[in-house]
Design an enzyme around this catalytic site. Sequence first.
Site, PDB file in Angstrom:
ATOM      1  N   ARG A  92       9.020  -1.309  14.737  1.00 53.47           N
ATOM      2  CA  ARG A  92       7.854  -0.459  14.461  1.00 53.47           C
ATOM      3  C   ARG A  92       7.230  -0.140  15.812  1.00 53.47           C
ATOM      4  O   ARG A  92       6.867  -1.057  16.570  1.00 53.47           O
ATOM      5  CB  ARG A  92       6.853  -1.175  13.556  1.00 53.47           C
ATOM      6  CG  ARG A  92       5.525  -0.445  13.466  1.00 53.47           C
ATOM      7  CD  ARG A  92       4.628  -0.977  12.392  1.00 53.47           C
ATOM      8  NE  ARG A  92       5.125  -0.604  11.084  1.00 53.47           N
ATOM      9  CZ  ARG A  92       4.391  -0.611   9.970  1.00 53.47           C
ATOM     10  NH1 ARG A  92       3.122  -0.971  10.023  1.00 53.47           N
ATOM     11  NH2 ARG A  92       4.908  -0.260   8.815  1.00 53.47           N
ATOM     12  N   HIS A  97       8.561   7.402   8.626  1.00 59.76           N
ATOM     13  CA  HIS A  97       8.493   6.069   8.009  1.00 59.76           C
ATOM     14  C   HIS A  97       9.530   6.016   6.876  1.00 59.76           C
ATOM     15  O   HIS A  97       9.176   5.958   5.691  1.00 59.76           O
ATOM     16  CB  HIS A  97       7.071   5.843   7.473  1.00 59.76           C
ATOM     17  CG  HIS A  97       6.757   4.418   7.154  1.00 59.76           C
ATOM     18  ND1 HIS A  97       7.656   3.378   7.304  1.00 59.76           N
ATOM     19  CD2 HIS A  97       5.616   3.847   6.665  1.00 59.76           C
ATOM     20  CE1 HIS A  97       7.086   2.247   6.942  1.00 59.76           C
ATOM     21  NE2 HIS A  97       5.854   2.501   6.549  1.00 59.76           N
ATOM     22  N   GLN A 154       9.548   3.354   3.879  1.00 55.12           N
ATOM     23  CA  GLN A 154       8.496   3.571   2.887  1.00 55.12           C
ATOM     24  C   GLN A 154       8.954   4.559   1.814  1.00 55.12           C
ATOM     25  O   GLN A 154       8.789   4.315   0.613  1.00 55.12           O
ATOM     26  CB  GLN A 154       7.230   4.097   3.576  1.00 55.12           C
ATOM     27  CG  GLN A 154       6.077   4.303   2.636  1.00 55.12           C
ATOM     28  CD  GLN A 154       5.557   2.984   2.074  1.00 55.12           C
ATOM     29  OE1 GLN A 154       5.249   2.084   2.825  1.00 55.12           O
ATOM     30  NE2 GLN A 154       5.490   2.863   0.757  1.00 55.12           N
ATOM     31  N   ASP A 207      -2.330   9.320   1.781  1.00 53.82           N
ATOM     32  CA  ASP A 207      -2.286   8.250   2.784  1.00 53.82           C
ATOM     33  C   ASP A 207      -3.631   8.249   3.510  1.00 53.82           C
ATOM     34  O   ASP A 207      -4.432   9.194   3.363  1.00 53.82           O
ATOM     35  CB  ASP A 207      -1.129   8.509   3.767  1.00 53.82           C
ATOM     36  CG  ASP A 207      -0.790   7.289   4.612  1.00 53.82           C
ATOM     37  OD1 ASP A 207      -1.384   6.206   4.415  1.00 53.82           O
ATOM     38  OD2 ASP A 207       0.074   7.422   5.509  1.00 53.82           O
ATOM     39  N   CYS A 220       0.986   4.424   0.247  1.00 59.01           N
ATOM     40  CA  CYS A 220       1.829   3.424   0.925  1.00 59.01           C
ATOM     41  C   CYS A 220       1.038   2.196   1.361  1.00 59.01           C
ATOM     42  O   CYS A 220       1.637   1.167   1.675  1.00 59.01           O
ATOM     43  CB  CYS A 220       2.570   4.061   2.092  1.00 59.01           C
ATOM     44  SG  CYS A 220       1.503   4.638   3.416  1.00 59.01           S
ATOM     45  N   ARG A 244       9.292  -2.271  -1.477  1.00 60.42           N
ATOM     46  CA  ARG A 244       9.706  -2.303  -0.075  1.00 60.42           C
ATOM     47  C   ARG A 244      10.693  -3.471   0.137  1.00 60.42           C
ATOM     48  O   ARG A 244      11.689  -3.346   0.849  1.00 60.42           O
ATOM     49  CB  ARG A 244       8.486  -2.478   0.853  1.00 60.42           C
ATOM     50  CG  ARG A 244       7.534  -1.284   0.885  1.00 60.42           C
ATOM     51  CD  ARG A 244       8.125  -0.109   1.627  1.00 60.42           C
ATOM     52  NE  ARG A 244       8.502  -0.469   2.986  1.00 60.42           N
ATOM     53  CZ  ARG A 244       7.655  -0.535   4.032  1.00 60.42           C
ATOM     54  NH1 ARG A 244       6.387  -0.254   3.859  1.00 60.42           N
ATOM     55  NH2 ARG A 244       8.094  -0.846   5.237  1.00 60.42           N
TER      56      ARG A 244
HETATM   57  N1   CP Z   1       2.974   0.791   4.192  1.00 64.23           N
HETATM   58  C1   CP Z   1       3.220   0.009   5.260  1.00 64.23           C
HETATM   59  O1   CP Z   1       4.130   0.250   6.065  1.00 64.23           O
HETATM   60  O2   CP Z   1       2.435  -1.107   5.338  1.00 64.23           O
HETATM   61  P1   CP Z   1       2.247  -2.023   6.628  1.00 64.23           P
HETATM   62  O3   CP Z   1       1.610  -1.167   7.712  1.00 64.23           O
HETATM   63  O4   CP Z   1       1.356  -3.143   6.181  1.00 64.23           O
HETATM   64  O5   CP Z   1       3.598  -2.516   7.065  1.00 64.23           O
END
Ligand code: CP
Length: 303
Positions: A105, A132, A135, A223, A262, A290
């Site tokens: 990430r 992403h 997701q 979001d 998400c 997830r």
């Molecule tokens: N939706 C998501 O990726 O959550 P986090 O940022 O908690 O990993």
Amino acid sequence: MAEIRHFLDLDLLDAASLRAIVDAGIAFKGGTTPPAVAAAFAGKTLAIILEKPSTRTRVSFDVGMQQLGGRVVVLSDSGSHLGRGETIADTARVLSRYVDVIVIRTDAHQRLHELAANASVPVINALTDQTHPCQIMGDIMTFEEHRGTITGKVVAWSGDGNNVAATWIHGAQRFGFELRLACPPSLAPPDAVVDWAKREGASVRVTDSPAEALAGADLVLTDVWVSMGDSDADKRKALLAPYRVDEALMARAKPDALFMHCLPAHRGEEVTEGVIDGPHSVVWDEAENRLHVQKGILAWCLG
Ligand code: CP
């Protein structure tokens, strides 16, 4: 040597592979771990590089890898030499000598590609400033477990045309659903992504009208208005206020429409409490999935 199976972005993978991953996620959720998968993960190690905060991604990859029989190492900026200037390329070369798959990430999409270019093990995109994909795979799995195939359905987005929205555009092409995105013009998804989708024959429309986007939708998405790294919070909140998913906007969708977010969510900003905690919402299934779909991604990466 066999080609390395990186999971970088939905537009870089073919529709059949993505379909197989979602189906594998559903099978994992049903409790099925094929003996070949269990054997493939025995003694394997996953490294998770987190250059940004995470709750769901970190825990779901960690727990998922352990449930498959593997081990996990988590690296943060402050707890590794990444925070002291060691290059992502050198990090890729070193980690490839220790681990079997790397999740990252990061803020900069380019760092994802640099990592993959220099790694000799599969790399998985766990969010960048541009996309992403894990997701959206979990979200598609969630839609399908509630409503059957997403192909041919109408998916509507209301809010910031951010990295999650851009990945839904990739998903519309690969999974064959109609996608309508309602965004303020200055926060619309990048033209390059929309143009790609149109060139590829996807049904993607960008509008500034949430009421128009949500009319008759099967799935409604939003979001947060201020993502990690955004600095202009007040301006964004003012621009995005008309895009809040409240009960009146949600009523524009089909009576049995699903609502997804998400997470993390800010109740009262991008979504009202009545919607996210109401009868249309499947956000907790979405968060759980997830875990399952990422097992499918890990299994696909390790072949
Ligand atoms: N939706 C998501 O990726 O959550 P986090 O940022 O908690 O990993």
